[in-house]
Design a protein around this motif. Sequence first.
Motif, short mmCIF file in Angstrom:
data_model
loop_
_atom_site.label_atom_id
_atom_site.label_comp_id
_atom_site.label_asym_id
_atom_site.label_seq_id
_atom_site.Cartn_x
_atom_site.Cartn_y
_atom_site.Cartn_z
N GLY A 1 0.81 -1.20 0.00
CA GLY A 1 0.00 0.00 0.00
C GLY A 1 0.85 1.26 0.00
N LEU A 2 0.17 2.36 0.12
CA LEU A 2 0.80 3.68 0.10
C LEU A 2 0.33 4.41 1.35
CD1 LEU A 2 2.29 5.62 -2.07
CD2 LEU A 2 0.02 6.58 -2.32
N THR B 1 4.85 7.14 1.78
CA THR B 1 5.68 5.96 1.92
C THR B 1 5.04 4.81 1.15
OG1 THR B 1 6.39 6.66 4.11
CG2 THR B 1 6.73 4.35 3.55
N ILE B 2 5.79 4.24 0.23
CA ILE B 2 5.35 3.11 -0.57
C ILE B 2 5.87 1.86 0.12
CG2 ILE B 2 5.49 2.01 -2.83
CD1 ILE B 2 6.42 4.94 -3.78
N GLY C 1 -4.93 1.07 0.57
CA GLY C 1 -4.85 -0.14 -0.25
C GLY C 1 -4.68 -1.41 0.57
N PHE C 2 -4.44 -1.28 1.86
CA PHE C 2 -4.29 -2.46 2.72
C PHE C 2 -5.60 -2.73 3.42
CE2 PHE C 2 -3.35 -4.05 7.06
CZ PHE C 2 -2.96 -5.32 6.70
N PRO D 1 -7.02 -5.51 6.04
CA PRO D 1 -6.56 -6.63 6.86
C PRO D 1 -7.35 -7.92 6.63
CG PRO D 1 -7.21 -4.76 8.24
CD PRO D 1 -7.39 -4.36 6.83
N GLU D 2 -8.65 -7.82 6.44
CA GLU D 2 -9.46 -9.02 6.22
C GLU D 2 -9.10 -9.69 4.90
OE1 GLU D 2 -11.48 -10.52 8.29
OE2 GLU D 2 -11.35 -8.99 9.84
N ARG D 3 -8.95 -8.90 3.85
CA ARG D 3 -8.65 -9.43 2.52
C ARG D 3 -7.22 -9.96 2.43
NH1 ARG D 3 -8.11 -4.92 -1.24
NH2 ARG D 3 -5.98 -5.09 -0.53
N ASP D 4 -6.27 -9.27 3.07
CA ASP D 4 -4.85 -9.59 2.94
C ASP D 4 -4.33 -10.52 4.04
OD1 ASP D 4 -4.75 -7.99 0.71
OD2 ASP D 4 -4.13 -6.22 1.83
#
Length: 147
Positions: free
Chosen positions: A33-34, A44-45, A95-96, A98-101
């Motif tokens: 994510g960014l 921060t990437i 873009g982050f 937690p449930e999906r990743d």
Amino acid sequence: MRQALGLIEAIGLATAIEATDAAVKSANVELLGLEPCKGDGMHTIKVVGDVGAVKAACEAASVACAKGRGVFSVKVIARPADGLAPMIYNNQTLGFDPERDRDRMEVDTYWEFGKYDQKKPTRAVMKTLKTVSEAEESEVQEDSTEE
């Protein structure tokens, strides 16, 4: 956390987007994510993957940043300690999810920050994700109470 972590601090959103594009296209890494920083328009990437791939992606992102306003810093952490995972994975990272990743990034905890307010310090709470079986049980209980 078994994968390497790459952090690229780009100055300016357009520069960060261009650097992100270069990083993801140049090596076999996943974009975590960014994260927008407070001050100077820095972003921060965060990328994860094998050490060599992360180093190559960070180098490509650094070169791409030179076309824009520039790069502030680049860091590669070969195998971050497990205790750092909640600080890396937080709700401030765009873009982050937690449930999906959860499985892809091996995440079981993350930090949840409150809304930023200049008049009082920002507070953070560590959240633990429910296991898949707990989530299924709560869905079944919710379905039975609706009937």
